[in-house]
Each structure stands twice: as structure tokens, then as C-alpha cells.
Design an enzyme around this catalytic site. Structure first.
Site, PDB file in Angstrom:
ATOM      1  N   LYS A 194      -1.428  14.164   4.577  1.00 49.00           N
ATOM      2  CA  LYS A 194       0.118  13.663   4.882  1.00 49.00           C
ATOM      3  C   LYS A 194       1.157  14.299   4.042  1.00 49.00           C
ATOM      4  O   LYS A 194       2.140  13.612   3.690  1.00 49.00           O
ATOM      5  CB  LYS A 194      -0.083  12.162   4.507  1.00 49.00           C
ATOM      6  CG  LYS A 194      -1.002  11.355   5.392  1.00 49.00           C
ATOM      7  CD  LYS A 194      -0.920   9.895   5.576  1.00 49.00           C
ATOM      8  CE  LYS A 194      -1.921   9.241   6.529  1.00 49.00           C
ATOM      9  NZ  LYS A 194      -1.809   7.734   6.576  1.00 49.00           N
ATOM     10  N   LYS A 198       7.170   7.214  -1.689  1.00 49.58           N
ATOM     11  CA  LYS A 198       5.635   7.249  -1.652  1.00 49.58           C
ATOM     12  C   LYS A 198       5.213   8.687  -1.681  1.00 49.58           C
ATOM     13  O   LYS A 198       5.617   9.580  -1.004  1.00 49.58           O
ATOM     14  CB  LYS A 198       5.594   6.499  -0.201  1.00 49.58           C
ATOM     15  CG  LYS A 198       4.025   6.307   0.009  1.00 49.58           C
ATOM     16  CD  LYS A 198       4.000   5.965   1.624  1.00 49.58           C
ATOM     17  CE  LYS A 198       2.666   5.629   1.925  1.00 49.58           C
ATOM     18  NZ  LYS A 198       2.318   4.957   3.253  1.00 49.58           N
ATOM     19  N   SER A 222      -4.708   0.296  -3.718  1.00 51.35           N
ATOM     20  CA  SER A 222      -5.915   0.146  -3.463  1.00 51.35           C
ATOM     21  C   SER A 222      -6.866   0.774  -4.556  1.00 51.35           C
ATOM     22  O   SER A 222      -7.806   0.472  -5.088  1.00 51.35           O
ATOM     23  CB  SER A 222      -6.434   0.413  -2.169  1.00 51.35           C
ATOM     24  OG  SER A 222      -6.163   1.774  -1.739  1.00 51.35           O
ATOM     25  N   LYS A 230       5.402   4.087  -4.723  1.00 54.62           N
ATOM     26  CA  LYS A 230       3.984   3.876  -4.415  1.00 54.62           C
ATOM     27  C   LYS A 230       3.187   5.155  -4.583  1.00 54.62           C
ATOM     28  O   LYS A 230       3.760   6.147  -4.089  1.00 54.62           O
ATOM     29  CB  LYS A 230       3.824   3.614  -2.844  1.00 54.62           C
ATOM     30  CG  LYS A 230       2.342   3.243  -2.476  1.00 54.62           C
ATOM     31  CD  LYS A 230       2.410   2.919  -1.023  1.00 54.62           C
ATOM     32  CE  LYS A 230       1.065   2.528  -0.599  1.00 54.62           C
ATOM     33  NZ  LYS A 230       0.772   2.346   0.848  1.00 54.62           N
ATOM     34  N   TYR A 266      -3.171  -6.216  -5.409  1.00 54.84           N
ATOM     35  CA  TYR A 266      -4.420  -7.012  -4.765  1.00 54.84           C
ATOM     36  C   TYR A 266      -5.012  -8.120  -5.812  1.00 54.84           C
ATOM     37  O   TYR A 266      -5.804  -8.785  -5.506  1.00 54.84           O
ATOM     38  CB  TYR A 266      -5.611  -6.255  -4.276  1.00 54.84           C
ATOM     39  CG  TYR A 266      -4.881  -4.995  -3.009  1.00 54.84           C
ATOM     40  CD1 TYR A 266      -5.048  -5.340  -2.009  1.00 54.84           C
ATOM     41  CD2 TYR A 266      -4.491  -4.021  -3.448  1.00 54.84           C
ATOM     42  CE1 TYR A 266      -4.593  -4.434  -1.011  1.00 54.84           C
ATOM     43  CE2 TYR A 266      -3.973  -3.101  -2.662  1.00 54.84           C
ATOM     44  CZ  TYR A 266      -3.969  -3.349  -1.290  1.00 54.84           C
ATOM     45  OH  TYR A 266      -3.693  -2.535  -0.239  1.00 54.84           O
ATOM     46  N   GLU A 320      15.465  10.452  -2.598  1.00 56.30           N
ATOM     47  CA  GLU A 320      15.060   9.613  -1.298  1.00 56.30           C
ATOM     48  C   GLU A 320      15.588   8.183  -1.539  1.00 56.30           C
ATOM     49  O   GLU A 320      15.807   7.750  -0.600  1.00 56.30           O
ATOM     50  CB  GLU A 320      13.396   9.470  -1.450  1.00 56.30           C
ATOM     51  CG  GLU A 320      12.868  10.776  -0.979  1.00 56.30           C
ATOM     52  CD  GLU A 320      12.848  10.856   0.477  1.00 56.30           C
ATOM     53  OE1 GLU A 320      13.382  10.139   1.309  1.00 56.30           O
ATOM     54  OE2 GLU A 320      12.178  12.004   1.022  1.00 56.30           O
ATOM     55  N   ARG A 371      -7.412   2.924   3.422  1.00 54.28           N
ATOM     56  CA  ARG A 371      -7.526   3.681   4.429  1.00 54.28           C
ATOM     57  C   ARG A 371      -8.970   3.071   4.937  1.00 54.28           C
ATOM     58  O   ARG A 371      -9.307   2.890   6.250  1.00 54.28           O
ATOM     59  CB  ARG A 371      -7.594   5.199   4.399  1.00 54.28           C
ATOM     60  CG  ARG A 371      -6.143   5.688   4.054  1.00 54.28           C
ATOM     61  CD  ARG A 371      -6.103   7.097   3.795  1.00 54.28           C
ATOM     62  NE  ARG A 371      -4.614   7.350   3.638  1.00 54.28           N
ATOM     63  CZ  ARG A 371      -4.371   8.735   2.969  1.00 54.28           C
ATOM     64  NH1 ARG A 371      -5.141   9.604   2.645  1.00 54.28           N
ATOM     65  NH2 ARG A 371      -2.927   8.810   2.731  1.00 54.28           N
TER      66      ARG A 371
END
Length: 326
Positions: free
Chosen positions: A217, A195, A274, A248, A313, A233, A205
Site C-alpha cells: 500500500k 497513516k 493491532s 496511525k 483495543y 497531509e 488484516r
């Protein structure tokens, strides 16, 4: 000998016959936003056609979703500010929004696959995925302890897969150990393994009112410039017990999906996030692109890169277009 590859492109039937990549409904997971209240259906301003649902109307939406042939959803909560704090205590409330939603969904639609987000940012008054100390540092091990509690509550409520999206070190192993100890051995883990600290998350968000209150982040999500780190990872999460691994975002990271594919037999999911959704919707609304064809091309590209599953979505829209399972 002179080659004529166009021979196999001359008709729709021939093109289907030799098609290498097939997009079907069983590849798709539909992300949904749930909120408190009754008879509430509120459109996300930056995501046309996507709504926050109170639980009663979410169940109505899921009836349509199942009728269309979709078999899996991912739940994300809009938590009232009054329930947020730095420790994310509401995230492991057994009577909280997500556990109640899981129980209601499983009672009404027992065959629907329910995937739940495991992270603190929807529950944090700081908007971060972890507990923040007095110096603004995100605490790893203290956060993992809360994530374990959250995953256990979701598993107890009936989630099929818990999906840690926080990127804290060691959380997959800690959650797997706790789930097994609590006899939730059949509850799977979909790990957000690669991610990235991406700019594509803005509308999400917006939907959950979960933007960080300070900083960014980048101390826990991955550097956008790195690819070898993704392999590391993924390897760590597999060893710790991940059943599915996630990349992601999807579109700007198709190379990451393709790169990790040879390193794992674990199913790979990709999140068509999104921002990617919002850009297509905005361009289509202005008449700059033809929405149906660009949506299908986009999702096919993610599948072609090596993803086995796609959180998108567009899932309901694709189902309405008549895409079927083979």
C-alpha cells in the site's frame, strides 16, 4: 542552590498532585469487529481477547462497554468473499452490514458515539483501499467517488463520525461537500491524515481478511521515513473539512504526534494499532512484561506525546481496571 526534584516523588499523593498527563476513559475509542450471522463470537487468532461479533452479540458487548463507562466505538466489518469486488459496491449498500449495525446500535444505545471506517479494503476482492485498474494501479478519483457514497450511507444510518482511512487525495473535501449537500451537516469527519505504510497492521488484516492480494500500500499510505509530509497531509485535511485528524500507528510515530501538535488546534487522535496490541499481549502471556502496568504506560505515552483521543483495543481492559473520567 541545590535542587531536589525527588521531593515531589515521595508519595503517591504528591505524584498525583503534580502529574502532567492524565489518562481517562473519555480519551479512549474502542475498535470493534462486526460480522454477518447470529450468535457468533469468534476470537481473532493474532489478537487474544479481541473478537468478531455478529450483530446480536455485538449489542450485548456494547451493553457491557457502556456500563464500564466507555462512550465511543469504531466499527470495522468482516465482509463475506461473495460480497467483495474490485469496485467495493457493498460498501455503499444501505442494507449492508455496517448501516444495519449503526441503526441497531443507535436504536439501543442512542448516546454511544459511533465512528465508522470509510475505505474499500474490507469490501475489495483485491484487498486494497482503492479501485485497481488492469495494470495494478490504484485509481484515486474513481475511488473517492465510491468513498463518498459509502460515507453518505453511513451518515444516513446515523454514524456520528465517518473516518476515511484510505489515504486517497482529496477525499476529505469530497466527503464533506457531499455530506453538507445531503444535509448531514452534523456528521463529523475523523480523517486518517497521517497513516503510514506500516508493518504493524498484520493482525487487523487477519481480523477482516483484508490483506492486499498483490503488492503493498506504499503508493497511497505514507512512507515510514517521512515526518514533514505528515504536517502537509494534516494541513490539507483540515482545509478540506476534517473535524479530527489521526496519526496511525501510534507507538512508532509518537514523534509525528508531537510534531503536528503545534500546527493544529484540531483534536488529534492516535491509533494504538493491532500489531502494537498483539506484541504486548504476546509478551505478557510469556511473562516477560506485567500487562496492566505496560498497557497504562503505553497509553499514557501516546497521550503525553499530544494525542487527545486514542483508538485502542485495550479500551475495555483499561475500563475494567477502574480508570475513571475526571
Amino acid at each position: 542552590m541545590f535542587q531536589r526534584p525527588r521531593r515531589l516523588r515521595q508519595s503517591a499523593g504528591l505524584r498525583r498532585l503534580v502529574r502532567e498527563t492524565h489518562l481517562q476513559l473519555d480519551d479512549l475509542i474502542y475498535p470493534l469487529f462486526v460480522m454477518e450471522g447470529e450468535n457468533q463470537r469468534v476470537e481473532v487468532p493474532s489478537m487474544p481477547g479481541i473478537y468478531r461479533y455478529s450483530l446480536d452479540l455485538l449489542l450485548e458487548e456494547l451493553s457491557t462497554v457502556q456500563e464500564l463507562g466507555l462512550s465511543a466505538i469504531a466499527l470495522f466489518p468482516l465482509i463475506p468473499d461473495s460480497q467483495k469486488n474490485n469496485q467495493g459496491r457493498e460498501s455503499y449498500n444501505p442494507n449492508g452490514l455496517i448501516p444495519r449495525a449503526i441503526r441497531a446500535i443507535k436504536q439501543t444505545f442512542p448516546d454511544l458515539i459511533v465512528i465508522t471506517d470509510v475505505a474499500l479494503d474490507p469490501y475489495s476482492d483485491q484487498g486494497h483501499d482503492g479501485i485497481v485498474d488492469e495494470n495494478g494501479k490504484i485509481l484515486n478519483d474513481e475511488t473517492v467517488a465510491v468513498l463518498v457514497k459509502q460515507a453518505l450511507v453511513q451518515a444516513e444510518a446515523g454514524a456520528d463520525l465517518v473516518a476515511p482511512s484510505d489515504m486517497m487525495d482529496g477525499r476529505i473535501g469530497a466527503i464533506r461537500k457531499a455530506l453538507d449537500a445531503a444535509e448531514h451537516i452534523q456528521t463529523g469527519i475523523l480523517a486518517y491524515s497521517a497513516k503510514y505504510a506500516s508493518a504493524y497492521y498484520g493482525p487487523f488484516r487477519d481480523a477482516l481478511d483484508s490483506a492486499p492480494k498483490f503488492g503493498d500500500k506504499k503508493t497511497y499510505q505514507m512512507d515510514i521515513a517521512n515526518s514533514r509530509e505528515a504536517i502537509k497531509e494534516v494541513a490539507l485535511d483540515r482545509v478540506e473539512g476534517a473535524d479530527i485528524i489521526m496519526v496511525k500507528p501510534a507507538l512508532a510515530y509518537l514523534d509525528i504526534i508531537a510534531r503536528i501538535k503545534p500546527y493544529t488546534y484540531t483534536p488529534i487522535a492516535a491509533y494504538n494499532v493491532s500489531g502494537e496490541y498483539a506484541m504486548i499481549k504476546a509478551a505478557a502471556q510469556r511473562g516477560w512484561v506485567e500487562e496492566k502496568t505496560i498497557v497504562l504506560e503505553t497509553l499514557t505515552s501516546i497521550k503525553r506525546a499530544g494525542a487527545d483521543l486514542i483508538l485502542t483495543y485495550f479500551a475495555k481492559q483499561v475500563a475494567q481496571l477502574g480508570i475513571k473520567n475526571s
